[in-house]
Design a protein around this motif. Structure first.
Motif, PDB file in Angstrom:
ATOM      1  N   GLY A   1     -76.625 -59.035   2.382  1.00  0.00           N
ATOM      2  CA  GLY A   1     -77.159 -59.695   3.583  1.00  0.00           C
ATOM      3  C   GLY A   1     -78.573 -60.185   3.357  1.00  0.00           C
ATOM      4  O   GLY A   1     -79.230 -59.809   2.393  1.00  0.00           O
ATOM      5  N   PRO A   2     -79.090 -61.047   4.257  1.00  0.00           N
ATOM      6  CA  PRO A   2     -80.451 -61.568   4.102  1.00  0.00           C
ATOM      7  C   PRO A   2     -81.494 -60.455   4.215  1.00  0.00           C
ATOM      8  O   PRO A   2     -81.407 -59.615   5.109  1.00  0.00           O
ATOM      9  N   ARG A   3     -82.480 -60.440   3.309  1.00  0.00           N
ATOM     10  CA  ARG A   3     -83.504 -59.386   3.320  1.00  0.00           C
ATOM     11  C   ARG A   3     -84.393 -59.516   4.551  1.00  0.00           C
ATOM     12  O   ARG A   3     -84.795 -58.533   5.163  1.00  0.00           O
ATOM     13  N   GLN A   4     -84.741 -60.772   4.903  1.00  0.00           N
ATOM     14  CA  GLN A   4     -85.599 -60.991   6.080  1.00  0.00           C
ATOM     15  C   GLN A   4     -84.705 -61.154   7.317  1.00  0.00           C
ATOM     16  O   GLN A   4     -83.565 -61.638   7.233  1.00  0.00           O
ATOM     17  N   LEU A   5     -85.237 -60.721   8.441  1.00  0.00           N
ATOM     18  CA  LEU A   5     -84.535 -60.810   9.725  1.00  0.00           C
ATOM     19  C   LEU A   5     -84.117 -62.249  10.022  1.00  0.00           C
ATOM     20  O   LEU A   5     -84.970 -63.135  10.095  1.00  0.00           O
ATOM     21  N   PRO A   6     -82.805 -62.505  10.197  1.00  0.00           N
ATOM     22  CA  PRO A   6     -82.386 -63.876  10.520  1.00  0.00           C
ATOM     23  C   PRO A   6     -82.736 -64.247  11.962  1.00  0.00           C
ATOM     24  O   PRO A   6     -82.752 -63.386  12.838  1.00  0.00           O
ATOM     25  N   VAL A   7     -83.015 -65.528  12.172  1.00  0.00           N
ATOM     26  CA  VAL A   7     -83.253 -66.029  13.533  1.00  0.00           C
ATOM     27  C   VAL A   7     -81.909 -66.510  14.079  1.00  0.00           C
ATOM     28  O   VAL A   7     -81.350 -67.480  13.560  1.00  0.00           O
ATOM     29  N   TYR A   8     -81.390 -65.815  15.080  1.00  0.00           N
ATOM     30  CA  TYR A   8     -80.133 -66.237  15.712  1.00  0.00           C
ATOM     31  C   TYR A   8     -80.480 -67.255  16.786  1.00  0.00           C
ATOM     32  O   TYR A   8     -80.636 -66.918  17.963  1.00  0.00           O
ATOM     33  N   GLN A   9     -80.642 -68.496  16.336  1.00  0.00           N
ATOM     34  CA  GLN A   9     -81.062 -69.557  17.252  1.00  0.00           C
ATOM     35  C   GLN A   9     -79.811 -70.093  17.951  1.00  0.00           C
ATOM     36  O   GLN A   9     -79.382 -71.220  17.739  1.00  0.00           O
ATOM     37  N   SER A  10     -79.220 -69.227  18.770  1.00  0.00           N
ATOM     38  CA  SER A  10     -77.979 -69.593  19.453  1.00  0.00           C
ATOM     39  C   SER A  10     -78.010 -69.054  20.875  1.00  0.00           C
ATOM     40  O   SER A  10     -78.368 -67.900  21.092  1.00  0.00           O
ATOM     41  N   THR A  11     -77.635 -69.899  21.829  1.00  0.00           N
ATOM     42  CA  THR A  11     -77.639 -69.440  23.216  1.00  0.00           C
ATOM     43  C   THR A  11     -76.441 -68.555  23.502  1.00  0.00           C
ATOM     44  O   THR A  11     -76.465 -67.734  24.407  1.00  0.00           O
ATOM     45  N   THR A  12     -75.358 -68.735  22.701  1.00  0.00           N
ATOM     46  CA  THR A  12     -74.113 -68.080  23.083  1.00  0.00           C
ATOM     47  C   THR A  12     -73.355 -67.558  21.865  1.00  0.00           C
ATOM     48  O   THR A  12     -73.733 -67.834  20.732  1.00  0.00           O
ATOM     49  N   PHE A  13     -72.297 -66.784  22.098  1.00  0.00           N
ATOM     50  CA  PHE A  13     -71.573 -66.085  21.034  1.00  0.00           C
ATOM     51  C   PHE A  13     -70.070 -66.192  21.309  1.00  0.00           C
ATOM     52  O   PHE A  13     -69.637 -66.126  22.457  1.00  0.00           O
ATOM     53  N   LYS A  14     -69.282 -66.323  20.238  1.00  0.00           N
ATOM     54  CA  LYS A  14     -67.865 -66.698  20.366  1.00  0.00           C
ATOM     55  C   LYS A  14     -66.939 -65.476  20.317  1.00  0.00           C
ATOM     56  O   LYS A  14     -67.180 -64.559  19.521  1.00  0.00           O
ATOM     57  N   TYR A  15     -65.895 -65.488  21.164  1.00  0.00           N
ATOM     58  CA  TYR A  15     -64.898 -64.398  21.180  1.00  0.00           C
ATOM     59  C   TYR A  15     -63.485 -64.943  21.096  1.00  0.00           C
ATOM     60  O   TYR A  15     -63.212 -66.079  21.521  1.00  0.00           O
ATOM     61  N   ALA A  16     -62.582 -64.091  20.589  1.00  0.00           N
ATOM     62  CA  ALA A  16     -61.198 -64.531  20.376  1.00  0.00           C
ATOM     63  C   ALA A  16     -60.396 -64.509  21.672  1.00  0.00           C
ATOM     64  O   ALA A  16     -59.568 -65.388  21.915  1.00  0.00           O
ATOM     65  N   THR A  17     -60.668 -63.485  22.522  1.00  0.00           N
ATOM     66  CA  THR A  17     -59.848 -63.398  23.737  1.00  0.00           C
ATOM     67  C   THR A  17     -60.738 -63.341  24.981  1.00  0.00           C
ATOM     68  O   THR A  17     -61.894 -62.883  24.923  1.00  0.00           O
TER      69      THR A  17
END
Ligand SMILES: *Cc1c(COP(=O)(O)O)cnc(C)c1O
Length: 426
Positions: free
Chosen positions: A20-36
């Motif tokens: 995984g990335p050593r530095q904290l990733p920036v989750y530049q996302s307003t929303t998150f995806k789900y299957a159901t």
């Protein structure tokens, strides 16, 4: 993680997986995806943990909040868009219309306005107390509907030191939590939970960010206050929440109740989230906080000693000086024995001479900001408290000649040389 503070500054929070990335990733996302649809429904009901919308929670923010919770020795934390939002949420999470709380009178001006004027409009009344008064005197301010006590570890700009243990004992003997604004001390110098505070707030805009690049705040819960012991006093935490189908936070989340309620209810409805980009910058600042704080402190002590012996300086207030009345309290509460890198002083000749001195500074700049890597000054009588008369200023504990001096992390010889040349001009 049971590491020391310095290690938590560098490696707390984000833990990458293999590859995984050593530095904290920036989750530049307003929303998150789900299957159901059901998976998303469970998140809305707080039955499952996970992300769905950044106004409530974002992974970047959560990793930074986790680091700050570790630094303070707390169980959970929540980032906010500003220090003001953190102070407001910290109190509003336990108070509603008809309630009362107590605050030390020596606090940041923005917090004073929030408590004295804006929260009054919401039906929440604040009594301000002199924190240096004997405990019996302060105890008179408590009422049956008092819900918390608020104070600042080091008051901005006055520089007074909060006796955290005294205030915590007072709050606890009346069945309410103590909330402490630890902005000027940071957990590197003082950890208020060790002295009995229950909740800590910060303007991360100051030392934590440290580079003057992002406005932000944080609330940390120690997990120590037992809300269930006073279920009628804290119905918002202990009784069913109609906006969550009758869920009671203390029953569902135990020690996580306070921060879960602040997130699920206050952040959802009032929306003062820190942007993930700013949280990333805050985390970068935190990585060197333990290196910067001792330098801010030693620079402040050097400047205080220089200023107090100068014939053109009328007075210096810095609780890191050995003959300051609050010095013993500083030795008890602050590792390193110096409270922060901010001091106050006045120039002989009053307001006009203080202004003349500030205008002559070259390295030290005039800004509204404080607790920054770069040394800076502010004259409250001309700036933040400009609307007040000299008499009102004195009542607020701010002499008209007071200069707030925030020491950066430059070479102290250059800072003192700048003070010296500016003093020659007054
Ligand atoms: C600056 C400050 C605040 C307010 O924080 P913002 O990030 O400017 O909203 C609160 N408390 C203290 C002690 C501060 O110095």
């Amino acid at each position: 993680m049971d590491n020391h503070i310095d290690t938590i500054c560098v490696q707390g929070g984000w833990q990458p997986e293999n590859g995984g990335p050593r530095q904290l990733p920036v989750y530049q996302s307003t929303t998150f995806k789900y299957a159901t649809s059901q998976q998303m429904a469970d998140l809305f009901d707080l039955k499952a943990t996970g992300y769905f919308y950044t106004r409530l929670q974002n992974p970047t923010n959560d990793e930074v909040a986790k680091k700050i919770a570790q630094l303070e020795g707390g169980v959970a934390a929540m980032l906010t868009s500003s220090g003001q939002a953190a102070s407001f949420f910290s109190v509003f999470n336990v108070c509603e219309a008809g309630d009362h709380f107590i605050s030390c009178s020596s606090i940041y001006g923005g917090t004073f306005n929030l408590f004295a004027i804006t929260m009054k409009k919401l039906g929440i009344e604040c009594t301000f107390v002199d924190q240096t008064a004997p405990a019996e005197e302060i105890a008179k301010a408590f009422r049956p509907n008092t819900k918390c006590v608020f104070g600042e570890t080091v008051a901005n700009p006055a520089g007074f030191i909060l006796d955290i243990e005294k205030m915590a004992n007072l709050a606890h003997s009346h069945g309410v939590p103590l909330i402490v604004d630890n902005t000027f001390a940071t957990p590197v110098l003082c950890r208020p939970f060790q002295f009995g505070a229950d909740i800590v707030v910060h303007s991360t805009t100051k030392y934590m960010d440290g580079h003057g690049c992002g406005v932000g705040g944080v609330i940390v819960d120690s997990g120590n206050f037992d809300w269930e012991k006073h279920p009628d006093r804290f119905p918002g935490l202990t009784q069913p929440d109609p906006s969550y189908h009758g869920l009671a936070y203390t029953k569902a989340f135990g020690k996580g109740a306070y921060i879960t309620k602040a997130t699920a209810q206050l952040m959802r409805d009032l929306g003062s989230i820190q942007s993930p980009q700013n949280a990333f910058l805050l985390n970068l600042g935190l990585e060197s906080l333990h290196l910067r704080m001792p330098r801010h402190c030693s620079n402040a002590l050097a400047a205080a000693k220089f200023l107090r012996q100068h014939p053109k300086v009328a007075w210096v207030h810095f609780a890191g000086l050995e003959d300051d009345p609050e010095y013993p309290l500083v030795q008890k509460q602050f590792s390193g024995g110096i409270p922060c890198g901010v001091l106050t002083f006045g120039i002989k000749g009053g307001r006009e001479q203080s202004i003349k001195f500030m205008d002559a500074l070259r390295l030290v700049s005039i800004v509204t900001h404080v607790a920054d890597a770069r040394s800076c000054v502010l004259h409250p009588a001309s700036h933040t408290h400009r609307q007040l008369t000299d008499e009102q200023l004195r009542d607020a504990g701010i002499p008209p000649d007071l200069i707030r001096f925030s020491l950066g992390i430059e070479d102290p010889r250059d800072i003192i040389a700048d003070l010296e040349q500016a003093l020659e001009k007054v």
